[in-house]
Design a protein around this motif. Structure first.
Motif, mmCIF file in Angstrom:
data_model
loop_
_atom_site.group_PDB
_atom_site.id
_atom_site.type_symbol
_atom_site.label_atom_id
_atom_site.label_comp_id
_atom_site.label_asym_id
_atom_site.label_seq_id
_atom_site.Cartn_x
_atom_site.Cartn_y
_atom_site.Cartn_z
ATOM 1 N N GLU A 371 0.822 -1.208 0.000
ATOM 2 C CA GLU A 371 0.000 0.000 0.000
ATOM 3 C C GLU A 371 0.856 1.257 0.000
ATOM 4 O OE1 GLU A 371 -3.544 1.978 2.775
ATOM 5 O OE2 GLU A 371 -2.810 -0.051 3.156
ATOM 6 N N GLN A 372 1.991 1.241 0.712
ATOM 7 C CA GLN A 372 2.835 2.439 0.775
ATOM 8 C C GLN A 372 3.409 2.782 -0.592
ATOM 9 O OE1 GLN A 372 3.055 4.409 3.354
ATOM 10 N NE2 GLN A 372 1.689 3.046 4.547
ATOM 11 N N GLU A 373 3.901 1.772 -1.306
ATOM 12 C CA GLU A 373 4.441 2.024 -2.639
ATOM 13 C C GLU A 373 3.347 2.476 -3.600
ATOM 14 O OE1 GLU A 373 7.275 -0.181 -5.962
ATOM 15 O OE2 GLU A 373 6.693 -1.196 -4.104
ATOM 16 N N PHE A 374 2.138 1.918 -3.431
ATOM 17 C CA PHE A 374 1.018 2.350 -4.275
ATOM 18 C C PHE A 374 0.738 3.833 -4.065
ATOM 19 C CE2 PHE A 374 -3.582 3.124 -4.613
ATOM 20 C CZ PHE A 374 -3.790 2.794 -5.945
ATOM 21 N N ILE A 375 0.847 4.302 -2.812
ATOM 22 C CA ILE A 375 0.613 5.711 -2.521
ATOM 23 C C ILE A 375 1.677 6.581 -3.191
ATOM 24 C CG2 ILE A 375 0.533 7.422 -0.677
ATOM 25 C CD1 ILE A 375 -0.687 5.249 1.109
ATOM 26 N N ARG A 376 2.968 6.153 -3.131
ATOM 27 C CA ARG A 376 4.033 6.936 -3.747
ATOM 28 C C ARG A 376 3.854 7.009 -5.260
ATOM 29 N NH1 ARG A 376 7.270 4.028 -0.017
ATOM 30 N NH2 ARG A 376 7.924 2.608 -1.690
#
Length: 403
Positions: A371-376
């Protein structure tokens, strides 16, 4: 001794109470007029039934056409207060066979003679040769159907005196003067005649009889106690030990027939319908509030859609669509990108947008892990989209300035 005194005192009190009651109250009788009972309203031959029962003649009042369609198994007097329409041929023949076996049928016509069709409205009367003639209050003949329950309204019964076979003295019976009978075939063995016509015709069939009266009002509840009406009914019953008073020969309604022949089915279906209605009234789920829910803004709606897509694992497809749309938007804005390879295209866009080529490549062609990489990656896509909007505004502002 004490209990003896107690008993004596109790007896004195009881005696005093009895004396006081008789000194202050006296026995009396009072007549209370209750009017016509519901049974008498329903059955106009109720008084005739009770009269015949007192003569030790088993009498039964019946409603419906069952006794006409299926005659009794034993002989007796069958009085049909309302004859009604013709019976089917086979049922009529069965009824006449019952008469020939010793039965006595007593009827009155319900419809006047029709001169055009030359019928009385009932095939049984036509077979006997009975011609009923009804007159209105002015004396004109009428072919209207008779009332089901009483003589013509306004007709005052006229007293007719006649002699009956087997009776020594004369008899007096009040018949409706506006109704007469005529014996067309001359087969009647006995008749009650007046100057205008007959009020009673009796036909012998085998060991039984068929008696046709102009009206059966003399045997109704309000008239059977007058003149010799009760005596006439007793003489017509004769030696018969059973009497059936058919006070209504109309075909019962469908609900009545169902109740008579399938009462269990009616009760079961009614119970089932009530249970179904009760089940439909039950509430399912929580009560719904009558208040109007507040409207959410567009960003909340988009956020909710995003969470829903992420929850049902549709984020990958949505992410691919956004990459394709963003790449096509840059190529439309900068046609030079169409002739470059993927790596060169990413370097050109990164230099133009002030981003690293790796971030641009991941935003347009790469994947994400977690999820964190998706946000970036999503943030990078938003910056690329914002760069396109900025270029569009600059171009529009430059065109307005040059104009």
């Amino acid at each position: 001794m004490l209990w003896i005194l107690f008993v004596l005192l109790l007896l004195l009190l009881v005696g005093w109470g009895v004396r006081w009651f008789f000194d202050n109250f006296e026995r009396g009788t009072r007549d209370v007029v209750q009017g016509i009972s519901p049974a008498a309203r329903k059955n106009p031959l109720l008084a005739a039934e009770r009269f015949l029962n007192r003569l030790d003649i088993a009498t039964e009042s019946i409603s419906g056409r069952d006794q006409l369609l299926k005659p009794p198994a034993e002989p007796g007097l069958l009085l049909v207060y309302r004859l009604g329409s013709s019976l089917p041929a086979e049922r009529e023949q069965a009824l006449l066979d019952w008469v020939r076996g010793g039965g006595h049928l007593l009827v009155a016509p319900q419809q006047a003679w029709d001169e055009e069709t030359e019928t009385s409205g009932n095939s049984l009367l036509d077979r006997l040769g009975v011609q009923p003639v009804f007159q209105d209050s002015e004396g004109d003949e009428s072919d209207l159907e008779a009332s089901d329950s009483a003589p013509d309204e306004g007709a005052v019964p006229a007293l007719v005196r006649f002699r009956m076979p087997g009776v020594s003295g004369p008899m007096a019976v009040a018949f409706n003067p506006q109704r007469q009978l005529f014996d067309r075939l001359g087969h009647a063995q006995w008749a009650v005649e007046t100057a205008q016509g007959s009020h009673l015709l009796q036909y012998a069939l085998g060991r039984g009889n068929v008696t046709v009266m102009s009206d059966l009002q003399p045997f109704s509840n309000g008239s059977i106690g007058e003149h010799d009406h009760a005596l006439l009914l007793a003489l017509l019953a004769g030696e018969q030990r059973r009497v059936w008073l058919l006070y209504s020969s109309a075909m019962p309604s469908l609900p009545v027939l169902l109740w008579r022949h399938a009462s269990g089915l009616v009760v079961s279906l009614s119970t089932l319908v009530l249970l179904l209605l009760w089940w439909l009234t039950r509430r399912s789920g929580p009560l719904r509030s009558g208040e109007q829910p507040p409207r959410r803004n567009l960003m909340e709606h988009l956020a909710a859609v995003g969470r829903y897509l992420w929850r049902i694992d549709r984020a990958v497809g949505t992410f691919r669509q956004s990459q394709l749309a963003l790449e096509q938007a840059w190529q439309r804005r900068h046609p030079v990108l169409g002739g470059l390879q993927q790596r060169g295209r990413c370097e050109w866009i990164a230099k133009y947008a002030g981003l690293s080529p790796r971030a641009v490549e991941q935003a347009l062609y790469g994947d994400y892990q977690g999820e964190q990489e998706f946000i970036r990656v999503t943030i990078t896509q938003q910056r690329l989209a914002a760069q396109l909007r900025l270029q569009k505004k600059q171009q529009e502002f430059g065109g307005e300035a040059s104009g």
